[in-house]
Design a protein around this motif. Structure first.
Motif: not given
Length: 84
Positions: A21-25
């Motif tokens: 969630l943090q890196r990709n979205l």
């Protein structure tokens, strides 16, 4: 303050979801201890906004070790947890 936690049955899955969630979205999320009142999961949850929970609820629930999505708020010094 009111927020949403997503609980999983595995700490490893919670960490993977958080990182995804943090890196990709690019979501503003956090790893938090699961409140006792939720009484589910591995003890580690992903905290997200209500908006993101509504938008991603189905995706988050499709992970194998999913335990639940809960709304959490503090009321009168007590933590109130309600299953979504």
């Amino acid at each position: 303050m009111e927020y949403v936690i997503v609980t999983y049955r595995s700490r490893n899955i919670s960490l993977k979801v958080y990182n995804y969630l943090q890196r990709n979205l690019k979501l503003n999320c956090a790893l938090v201890s699961t409140p006792r009142a939720a009484n589910v999961g591995c003890g580690l949850s992903v905290r997200i906004s209500q908006y993101d929970a509504q938008r991603l609820g189905e995706q988050l629930a499709n992970i194998e070790s999913f335990a639940g999505i809960f709304s959490v708020r503090n009321s009168g010094g007590k933590t109130v947890v309600v299953r979504w």
